[in-house]
Scaffold this active site. Sequence first.
Site, mmCIF file in Angstrom:
data_model
loop_
_atom_site.group_PDB
_atom_site.id
_atom_site.type_symbol
_atom_site.label_atom_id
_atom_site.label_comp_id
_atom_site.label_asym_id
_atom_site.label_seq_id
_atom_site.Cartn_x
_atom_site.Cartn_y
_atom_site.Cartn_z
ATOM 1 N N SER A 64 13.155 -13.147 9.625
ATOM 2 C CA SER A 64 14.407 -13.556 10.261
ATOM 3 C C SER A 64 14.307 -13.504 11.773
ATOM 4 O O SER A 64 13.389 -12.892 12.340
ATOM 5 C CB SER A 64 15.581 -12.677 9.802
ATOM 6 O OG SER A 64 15.712 -11.521 10.602
ATOM 7 N N THR A 65 15.284 -14.127 12.402
ATOM 8 C CA THR A 65 15.360 -14.153 13.860
ATOM 9 C C THR A 65 15.583 -12.770 14.454
ATOM 10 O O THR A 65 15.331 -12.552 15.640
ATOM 11 C CB THR A 65 16.485 -15.114 14.296
ATOM 12 O OG1 THR A 65 16.428 -15.308 15.700
ATOM 13 C CG2 THR A 65 17.862 -14.584 13.912
ATOM 14 N N LYS A 66 16.032 -11.814 13.635
ATOM 15 C CA LYS A 66 16.351 -10.478 14.141
ATOM 16 C C LYS A 66 15.110 -9.690 14.548
ATOM 17 O O LYS A 66 15.215 -8.687 15.259
ATOM 18 C CB LYS A 66 17.160 -9.702 13.101
ATOM 19 C CG LYS A 66 18.519 -10.316 12.787
ATOM 20 C CD LYS A 66 19.442 -10.343 13.992
ATOM 21 C CE LYS A 66 20.837 -10.826 13.611
ATOM 22 N NZ LYS A 66 21.771 -10.789 14.754
ATOM 23 N N ASP A 67 13.934 -10.132 14.109
ATOM 24 C CA ASP A 67 12.703 -9.478 14.579
ATOM 25 C C ASP A 67 12.635 -9.484 16.100
ATOM 26 O O ASP A 67 12.147 -8.534 16.721
ATOM 27 C CB ASP A 67 11.473 -10.215 14.041
ATOM 28 C CG ASP A 67 11.212 -9.958 12.571
ATOM 29 O OD1 ASP A 67 12.032 -9.258 11.923
ATOM 30 O OD2 ASP A 67 10.193 -10.460 12.062
ATOM 31 N N ALA A 123 14.976 -6.746 17.577
ATOM 32 C CA ALA A 123 14.537 -5.394 17.212
ATOM 33 C C ALA A 123 13.390 -4.942 18.112
ATOM 34 O O ALA A 123 13.419 -3.845 18.681
ATOM 35 C CB ALA A 123 14.115 -5.357 15.746
#
Length: 345
Positions: A43-46, A49
Amino acid sequence: MSNVYDNILGLIGSTPMVKLNTVTKDIPATVYAKLESYNPGHSTKDRIALHIIENAEKKGLLKEDSVIVETTSGNTGFSLAMVCIIKGYKCILAVSDKTKPEKIAYLKALGAVVYVCPANVPANDPRSYYEVAKRVASETPNSVYINQYFNELNIDAHYQTTGPEIWEQTQGKITHLFACTGTGGTLSGSAKFLKEKNPDIKIIGIDADGSILKSYHETGEIHKEDVHPYQIEGMGKNLIPGALLFDKVDQFVRVNDEMSAYRTREIALKEAIMGGYTTGAVTQGLIQYAQSNEFSKDDIVVLIYPDHGSRYITKVYSDKWMAEQGFVNNCVHNYDEVFKTEFIK
């Protein structure tokens, strides 16, 4: 040695774009999907993070026994847990009870401690996942609260990576960017960069039916009557995120659970892209936008597909779940009439 990395974090970013050929055939523009599922955490959340944690390291906020605490609908949690494994930190996450059991199992498999909180309570309710994460962070020694909804680094991660990637991949020819809004970081950071390059690029945010973001953008006021339960995870909000730069957004489009679900399955069937629920939502937003806005053959449209469909197999890709929601059309075909499962005895 090429294409070899010291650890999995080296795979974050530089995600591909692919042209959509069938789902968008009635739109004269060229439409590309940026596949954020190609990040190692799918996901784009990597991006946020890694960016937020490394920024905290540079500031000396993290030590060997530090604890990362965050609120998540799933994807940010996966990404944080992944980064924490590589960097040696403990991870504690607060999720809503809309989160499917397999997502919670995934988070626990990556070593996270998980608190499950009721979804349909006000954001300031002590039981909400926002407030639970804050409480846990305040009570946990040597902890850092990521606070993605109000962390400017959420925006900065996409300003430094996603926006420039899109600009380069389209050779600066992008005319429209569509992205779903949850925390707002993906849309805002990408939009900030792209608007600096070309202020004429249209930025379209996709909001959920049941969320307050669209009406707030249009009126500057919170309309509590807009709030009601909905199924799309990680999209829309009942609060105003500080990471959402409303001045960078030209227009919001609101989509509902049912049409977004149909569209998600259609993308898998017709484009062979197994995207998450928000993949269908952002595509549905484009199609609704096209009904009242003209595209030309010279327009270059980019949709950000935030995550992978493997996390939604028992939800939007499940016939049983679809039927339970009353979503009986199963997309443009009745799948059960077209595709059958044959059991050989």
